[in-house]
Design a protein around this motif. Structure first.
Motif, PDB file in Angstrom:
ATOM      1  N   VAL A   1       0.937  -1.295   0.104  1.00 34.94           N
ATOM      2  CA  VAL A   1      -0.146   0.140   0.015  1.00 34.94           C
ATOM      3  C   VAL A   1       0.730   1.123  -0.118  1.00 34.94           C
ATOM      4  O   VAL A   1       0.600   2.071  -0.598  1.00 34.94           O
ATOM      5  CB  VAL A   1      -1.095   0.084   1.279  1.00 34.94           C
ATOM      6  CG1 VAL A   1      -1.623   1.443   1.426  1.00 34.94           C
ATOM      7  CG2 VAL A   1      -2.068  -1.017   0.968  1.00 34.94           C
ATOM      8  N   LYS A   2       1.723   1.346   0.818  1.00 33.54           N
ATOM      9  CA  LYS A   2       2.895   2.343   0.745  1.00 33.54           C
ATOM     10  C   LYS A   2       3.470   2.450  -0.639  1.00 33.54           C
ATOM     11  O   LYS A   2       3.947   3.802  -0.836  1.00 33.54           O
ATOM     12  CB  LYS A   2       3.840   2.280   1.956  1.00 33.54           C
ATOM     13  CG  LYS A   2       3.145   2.060   3.443  1.00 33.54           C
ATOM     14  CD  LYS A   2       4.561   1.769   4.423  1.00 33.54           C
ATOM     15  CE  LYS A   2       3.989   1.675   5.743  1.00 33.54           C
ATOM     16  NZ  LYS A   2       5.143   1.512   6.718  1.00 33.54           N
ATOM     17  N   LYS A   3       3.721   1.622  -1.404  1.00 33.34           N
ATOM     18  CA  LYS A   3       4.405   1.538  -2.601  1.00 33.34           C
ATOM     19  C   LYS A   3       3.271   2.047  -3.781  1.00 33.34           C
ATOM     20  O   LYS A   3       3.816   2.138  -4.727  1.00 33.34           O
ATOM     21  CB  LYS A   3       4.920   0.110  -2.933  1.00 33.34           C
ATOM     22  CG  LYS A   3       6.146  -0.208  -2.106  1.00 33.34           C
ATOM     23  CD  LYS A   3       6.540  -1.372  -2.411  1.00 33.34           C
ATOM     24  CE  LYS A   3       7.975  -1.752  -1.595  1.00 33.34           C
ATOM     25  NZ  LYS A   3       8.332  -3.072  -1.680  1.00 33.34           N
ATOM     26  N   GLY A   4       1.957   2.074  -3.286  1.00 33.79           N
ATOM     27  CA  GLY A   4       1.011   2.448  -4.286  1.00 33.79           C
ATOM     28  C   GLY A   4       0.006   1.364  -4.658  1.00 33.79           C
ATOM     29  O   GLY A   4      -0.642   1.862  -5.810  1.00 33.79           O
ATOM     30  N   LEU A   5      -0.030   0.590  -3.968  1.00 37.21           N
ATOM     31  CA  LEU A   5      -1.039  -0.389  -4.058  1.00 37.21           C
ATOM     32  C   LEU A   5      -2.442   0.233  -4.351  1.00 37.21           C
ATOM     33  O   LEU A   5      -2.830   0.711  -3.415  1.00 37.21           O
ATOM     34  CB  LEU A   5      -0.950  -1.621  -3.232  1.00 37.21           C
ATOM     35  CG  LEU A   5      -1.886  -2.922  -3.524  1.00 37.21           C
ATOM     36  CD1 LEU A   5      -1.232  -3.586  -4.737  1.00 37.21           C
ATOM     37  CD2 LEU A   5      -1.980  -3.786  -2.260  1.00 37.21           C
ATOM     38  N   PRO A   6      -3.026  -0.031  -5.434  1.00 38.68           N
ATOM     39  CA  PRO A   6      -4.643   0.619  -5.582  1.00 38.68           C
ATOM     40  C   PRO A   6      -5.476   0.078  -4.384  1.00 38.68           C
ATOM     41  O   PRO A   6      -5.302  -1.134  -3.974  1.00 38.68           O
ATOM     42  CB  PRO A   6      -5.060   0.204  -7.048  1.00 38.68           C
ATOM     43  CG  PRO A   6      -3.762  -0.328  -7.791  1.00 38.68           C
ATOM     44  CD  PRO A   6      -2.670  -0.740  -6.667  1.00 38.68           C
ATOM     45  N   ALA A   7      -6.349   1.042  -3.886  1.00 38.15           N
ATOM     46  CA  ALA A   7      -7.125   0.442  -3.000  1.00 38.15           C
ATOM     47  C   ALA A   7      -7.929  -0.728  -3.045  1.00 38.15           C
ATOM     48  O   ALA A   7      -8.098  -1.543  -2.134  1.00 38.15           O
ATOM     49  CB  ALA A   7      -8.045   1.723  -2.544  1.00 38.15           C
ATOM     50  N   THR A   8      -8.515  -0.854  -4.349  1.00 37.17           N
ATOM     51  CA  THR A   8      -9.354  -1.947  -4.551  1.00 37.17           C
ATOM     52  C   THR A   8      -8.399  -3.423  -4.691  1.00 37.17           C
ATOM     53  O   THR A   8      -9.016  -4.509  -4.138  1.00 37.17           O
ATOM     54  CB  THR A   8     -10.074  -1.920  -6.296  1.00 37.17           C
ATOM     55  OG1 THR A   8      -8.829  -1.572  -7.030  1.00 37.17           O
ATOM     56  CG2 THR A   8     -10.882  -0.870  -6.256  1.00 37.17           C
ATOM     57  N   ILE A   9      -7.375  -3.392  -4.952  1.00 35.72           N
ATOM     58  CA  ILE A   9      -6.501  -4.346  -4.955  1.00 35.72           C
ATOM     59  C   ILE A   9      -6.167  -4.879  -3.663  1.00 35.72           C
ATOM     60  O   ILE A   9      -5.963  -5.903  -3.140  1.00 35.72           O
ATOM     61  CB  ILE A   9      -5.253  -4.443  -6.016  1.00 35.72           C
ATOM     62  CG1 ILE A   9      -5.687  -3.841  -7.252  1.00 35.72           C
ATOM     63  CG2 ILE A   9      -4.311  -5.656  -5.988  1.00 35.72           C
ATOM     64  CD1 ILE A   9      -6.612  -5.058  -7.926  1.00 35.72           C
ATOM     65  N   GLN A  10      -5.860  -3.858  -2.757  1.00 34.72           N
ATOM     66  CA  GLN A  10      -5.651  -4.032  -1.136  1.00 34.72           C
ATOM     67  C   GLN A  10      -7.003  -4.555  -0.629  1.00 34.72           C
ATOM     68  O   GLN A  10      -6.600  -5.511   0.191  1.00 34.72           O
ATOM     69  CB  GLN A  10      -5.397  -2.613  -0.453  1.00 34.72           C
ATOM     70  CG  GLN A  10      -5.168  -2.563   0.789  1.00 34.72           C
ATOM     71  CD  GLN A  10      -6.630  -2.163   1.587  1.00 34.72           C
ATOM     72  OE1 GLN A  10      -7.283  -1.350   1.241  1.00 34.72           O
ATOM     73  NE2 GLN A  10      -7.047  -3.025   2.313  1.00 34.72           N
ATOM     74  N   MET A  11      -8.233  -4.337  -1.132  1.00 39.16           N
ATOM     75  CA  MET A  11      -9.201  -4.870  -0.632  1.00 39.16           C
ATOM     76  C   MET A  11      -9.247  -6.375  -1.063  1.00 39.16           C
ATOM     77  O   MET A  11      -9.728  -7.148  -0.324  1.00 39.16           O
ATOM     78  CB  MET A  11     -10.414  -4.111  -0.898  1.00 39.16           C
ATOM     79  CG  MET A  11     -10.499  -2.875  -0.411  1.00 39.16           C
ATOM     80  SD  MET A  11     -11.735  -1.926  -1.032  1.00 39.16           S
ATOM     81  CE  MET A  11     -13.420  -2.760  -1.040  1.00 39.16           C
ATOM     82  N   ALA A  12      -8.832  -6.665  -2.190  1.00 43.23           N
ATOM     83  CA  ALA A  12      -8.813  -8.083  -2.700  1.00 43.23           C
ATOM     84  C   ALA A  12      -7.806  -8.924  -1.951  1.00 43.23           C
ATOM     85  O   ALA A  12      -8.209  -9.973  -1.531  1.00 43.23           O
ATOM     86  CB  ALA A  12      -8.629  -8.230  -4.210  1.00 43.23           C
ATOM     87  N   PHE A  13      -6.772  -8.389  -1.769  1.00 48.28           N
ATOM     88  CA  PHE A  13      -5.765  -9.034  -0.981  1.00 48.28           C
ATOM     89  C   PHE A  13      -6.211  -9.267   0.729  1.00 48.28           C
ATOM     90  O   PHE A  13      -5.979 -10.688   0.990  1.00 48.28           O
ATOM     91  CB  PHE A  13      -4.415  -7.981  -0.663  1.00 48.28           C
ATOM     92  CG  PHE A  13      -3.276  -8.410  -1.484  1.00 48.28           C
ATOM     93  CD1 PHE A  13      -2.470  -9.534  -1.446  1.00 48.28           C
ATOM     94  CD2 PHE A  13      -3.033  -7.533  -2.767  1.00 48.28           C
ATOM     95  CE1 PHE A  13      -1.458  -9.930  -2.297  1.00 48.28           C
ATOM     96  CE2 PHE A  13      -1.915  -7.561  -3.421  1.00 48.28           C
ATOM     97  CZ  PHE A  13      -1.211  -8.972  -3.378  1.00 48.28           C
ATOM     98  N   ASP A  14      -6.805  -8.191   1.232  1.00 49.14           N
ATOM     99  CA  ASP A  14      -7.269  -8.467   2.533  1.00 49.14           C
ATOM    100  C   ASP A  14      -8.395  -9.549   2.509  1.00 49.14           C
ATOM    101  O   ASP A  14      -8.562 -10.164   3.593  1.00 49.14           O
ATOM    102  CB  ASP A  14      -7.797  -7.357   2.987  1.00 49.14           C
ATOM    103  CG  ASP A  14      -6.309  -6.556   3.799  1.00 49.14           C
ATOM    104  OD1 ASP A  14      -5.469  -7.214   4.152  1.00 49.14           O
ATOM    105  OD2 ASP A  14      -6.380  -5.190   3.510  1.00 49.14           O
ATOM    106  N   ASN A  15      -9.380  -9.610   1.493  1.00 52.88           N
ATOM    107  CA  ASN A  15     -10.305 -10.420   1.727  1.00 52.88           C
ATOM    108  C   ASN A  15      -9.855 -12.040   1.543  1.00 52.88           C
ATOM    109  O   ASN A  15     -10.397 -12.773   2.385  1.00 52.88           O
ATOM    110  CB  ASN A  15     -10.989 -10.377   0.147  1.00 52.88           C
ATOM    111  CG  ASN A  15     -12.485  -9.707   0.443  1.00 52.88           C
ATOM    112  OD1 ASN A  15     -13.398  -9.821   0.992  1.00 52.88           O
ATOM    113  ND2 ASN A  15     -12.509  -8.276  -0.323  1.00 52.88           N
ATOM    114  N   VAL A  16      -8.823 -12.270   0.700  1.00 55.46           N
ATOM    115  CA  VAL A  16      -8.280 -13.461   0.660  1.00 55.46           C
ATOM    116  C   VAL A  16      -7.522 -13.675   2.172  1.00 55.46           C
ATOM    117  O   VAL A  16      -7.547 -14.879   2.698  1.00 55.46           O
ATOM    118  CB  VAL A  16      -7.250 -13.564  -0.426  1.00 55.46           C
ATOM    119  CG1 VAL A  16      -6.629 -15.100  -0.472  1.00 55.46           C
ATOM    120  CG2 VAL A  16      -7.979 -13.205  -1.628  1.00 55.46           C
TER     121      VAL A  16
END
Length: 220
Positions: free
Chosen positions: A134-149
């Motif tokens: 996230v600090k490196k610029g990970l898009p918020a939607t992809i962060q949500m996908a990561f955290d869902n898994v």
């Protein structure tokens, strides 16, 4: 009911063979032929659903209300650019999703942990790795996908408020999330780089000159 939802006794669901959302006819009897003739048998612990679209069968356990055949989620395919070690976990999860949603969710959590390593993280603490991305610029939607898994996989191993066995569609959704993550972080950059490299050489040199100038101004 969601078109992806499958449950014992449902009049319609996505067929695990032809993937059509179709009506199902149910029975707890099978007819067998042996050397003495044709016999009808009652199945005490199983029910059989027949797809009206393709005439194939799925077999369900009456004990825990789960589909025991076919075991593989044939309609879920891995992203073509998924690294091989991650794809192995993805494929294993496909093999067991219908008989063990919890096991599939745990395997997909392991898959994104390995993916973090491919993306330059340590792979020791998934929550920390996601935070670094996230600090490196990970898009918020992809962060949500990561955290869902991540969260669902954690619940699979350490059951909490989310009972995956009672709602296997939650585990099925994780396959989509893993594919989306790979598409955004691997496939899309790969495609962009391929077309970028095809730009005229003088244009590439102009872009390099521009970027060097901007970097110099930033550092001064």
């Amino acid at each position: 009911m969601s078109k992806l939802a499958r449950a014992i006794g449902s009049k319609s669901f996505d067929c695990p063979h032809c993937y059509a959302y179709s009506q199902q006819s149910w029975t707890s009897h099978i007819t067998c032929h042996d050397g003495t003739g044709r016999h009808l048998y009652h199945l005490d612990s199983f029910y059989i659903a027949k797809c009206t679209a393709c005439n194939n069968f799925s077999i369900w356990s009456a004990v825990n209300s789960t589909m025991v055949y076919p075991t593989i989620a044939g309609e879920i395919l891995p992203n073509e650019d998924m690294p091989d070690d991650i794809k192995n976990d993805f494929e294993e999860a496909r093999q067991i999703i219908n008989i063990s949603p919890r096991g599939a969710a745990a395997l997909l959590r392991l898959a994104i942990q390995k993916l973090c390593i491919h993306l330059g993280e340590k792979g020791k603490d998934l929550n920390t790795d996601i935070g670094n991305l996230v600090k490196k610029g990970l898009p918020a939607t992809i962060q949500m996908a990561f955290d869902n898994v991540r969260v669902t996989g954690n619940n699979a191993v350490h059951p909490g408020e989310l009972n995956i066995d009672d709602n296997p569609d939650i585990a099925r959704a994780l396959f989509t999330f893993v594919n989306v993550i790979c598409d955004v972080l691997i496939t899309q950059p790969k495609k962009i780089a391929e077309y970028y490299d095809k730009l005229p050489e003088n244009s590439l040199k102009g872009i390099e000159k521009r970027d060097n100038k901007n970097n110099s101004q930033t550092m001064s």
